[in-house]
Design an enzyme around this catalytic site. Structure first.
Site, PDB file in Angstrom:
ATOM      1  N   ASP A  73      64.782   1.349  48.974  1.00  0.00           N
ATOM      2  CA  ASP A  73      64.761   2.206  47.793  1.00  0.00           C
ATOM      3  C   ASP A  73      65.960   3.151  47.787  1.00  0.00           C
ATOM      4  O   ASP A  73      66.568   3.428  48.829  1.00  0.00           O
ATOM      5  CB  ASP A  73      63.463   3.010  47.738  1.00  0.00           C
ATOM      6  CG  ASP A  73      63.251   3.877  48.977  1.00  0.00           C
ATOM      7  OD1 ASP A  73      63.500   3.390  50.097  1.00  0.00           O
ATOM      8  OD2 ASP A  73      62.847   5.044  48.834  1.00  0.00           O
ATOM      9  N   GLU A 138      61.051   5.060  51.386  1.00  0.00           N
ATOM     10  CA  GLU A 138      61.503   6.041  52.373  1.00  0.00           C
ATOM     11  C   GLU A 138      61.884   7.359  51.720  1.00  0.00           C
ATOM     12  O   GLU A 138      61.599   8.443  52.254  1.00  0.00           O
ATOM     13  CB  GLU A 138      62.698   5.471  53.154  1.00  0.00           C
ATOM     14  CG  GLU A 138      63.105   6.294  54.372  1.00  0.00           C
ATOM     15  CD  GLU A 138      64.058   7.446  54.073  1.00  0.00           C
ATOM     16  OE1 GLU A 138      64.205   8.339  54.926  1.00  0.00           O
ATOM     17  OE2 GLU A 138      64.649   7.461  52.960  1.00  0.00           O
TER      18      GLU A 138
END
Length: 388
Positions: A73, A138
């Site tokens: 991400d 994350e």
């Protein structure tokens, strides 16, 4: 694999807009790169629709296992008019490759993926196995790493390397933890001309605010690398209008913890304070947490730390520093796995993470691949000898 092919893999990753979601598109692309190699064992673990963690394992089933981790991400690009280069273009200008995630951390992710691909392509013998752990979420709470840990994918690792953008001149062996918490105060709204009929939620919230600072300030022990415990109340809101006693107020705070003060100790103190205040007439406070992470302890003399420094010195021609980090990473979740192993953070990066015109030096990106391709077999061979 040619340098141009390695650059194109990173460009393709940046062109996938995995902004706090859509990691499955990244996982699809990475899995396609391993499809020609039947000896690569590929697993996917879905966190939510469109959000898949990816695990790829290569090497021998006997011997030690080294984990290589990166998240898929990225943060949002923000105001795209502030960008000179399209945030999802992957444009190359000279030695710089631009795009959201170029530094944090698709360059590190691409480098560890290419490391496994080149081992497969070249038939590199390994004295054990290497496992890619590509995670979701994350940037918003490390919940992909948490899910992989709970599913056992990090159990019994011999070591873990997280390709976060430390820069190749730093090996991060210890890191602060994080506690984000919210306190909600519920009162009773009435006309401000009759305050005795209501309960002022702001007044009761301030009781907590005035008490929590001195409580946290009692933690005076410092870490020689990370420093002391940090506590900051960063958001406060409450009330509806100027002539009404507020029925609702809330605050949010951010803490950066150190190994000397485990998160559970802080939880107990915060919850104890809330319970004490809630005994007062009219006080109704509720405490909640958002994705807390433990501090990562470490030993600067651990074999993986020292080997990473030695190899980075050789590959990059500089004096690599062994340091701590003020920010959390996926290692805080992976260290909950079964077994006792060292986790380090070292990866390509620039000081433009989360900024417009984020970029990575192509030279450093290619050096990172050389670094990982040297580190992995060296570590596995050394560990195999220790275990023999």
């Amino acid at each position: 694999m040619t340098p141009q092919a390695k650059i194109e893999i990173l460009q393709h990753l940046i062109q996938i807009p995995s902004v706090n979601a859509h990691e499955a598109d990244v996982a699809d692309y990475l899995a396609s790169l391993f499809a020609p190699y039947p000896q690569a064992h590929v697993d996917r673990l879905t966190y939510a629709p469109g959000r898949d963690n990816l695990v790829v394992t290569i090497g021998t089933s006997t011997g030690p296992r080294l984990g290589l981790s990166g998240h898929m991400d990225v943060v949002a690009p923000g105001d795209e008019s502030a960008w000179t280069h399209a945030p999802f273009g992957g444009e190359v200008v000279g030695d710089q490759l631009f795009g959201r995630g170029a530094s944090d951390m698709k360059s590190g992710l691409a480098a560890i993926v290419i490391t496994l691909l080149e081992f497969l392509e070249q038939g590199t013998p390994l004295a054990g196995s290497v496992r890619l752990l590509a995670t979701v979420g994350e940037e918003t709470g490390e919940y992909g790493a948490a899910q992989l840990t709970d599913a056992g994918y990090a159990d019994h690792l011999a070591g873990l390397v997280i390709a976060e953008p430390s820069g190749l001149d730093q090996v991060v062996y210890t890191a602060r933890g994080v506690i984000d918490y919210k306190v909600v105060s519920t009162g009773k709204g009435v006309h401000s001309a009759s305050p005795e009929l209501g309960i002022n939620a702001i007044t009761n919230l301030m009781k907590f605010y005035n008490a929590v600072g001195p409580l946290m300030a009692q933690h005076t022990q410092t870490d020689p690398v990370l420093g002391g415990l940090l506590h900051n109340v960063d958001l406060i809101s409450g009330g509806e209008q100027i002539n009404s006693i507020p029925a609702h107020a809330e605050l949010m705070a951010n803490m950066r913890t150190i190994p000397a003060y485990p998160n559970q100790m802080i939880y107990d103190e915060l919850e104890g304070l809330i319970a004490k205040l809630n005994q007062e007439p009219g006080v109704q406070l509720n405490l909640s947490y958002s994705f807390p992470e433990e501090a990562i302890p470490g030993d600067p003399n651990a074999p993986l730390v020292q080997l990473a420094k030695q190899i980075s010195d050789q590959v990059c021609g500089h004096d690599t520093q062994i340091v701590g980090s003020g920010g959390a990473n996926d290692g805080a979740e992976f260290l909950r796995a079964k077994g006792d192993f060292t986790s380090i953070e070292i990866g390509p990066g620039s000081n433009t993470s989360h900024q417009p015109d984020e970029y990575i030096s192509i030279k450093e990106y290619l050096q990172a691949i050389d670094f990982y391709e040297t580190l992995v077999p060296a570590f596995l061979t050394a560990q195999a000898k220790v275990n023999a």
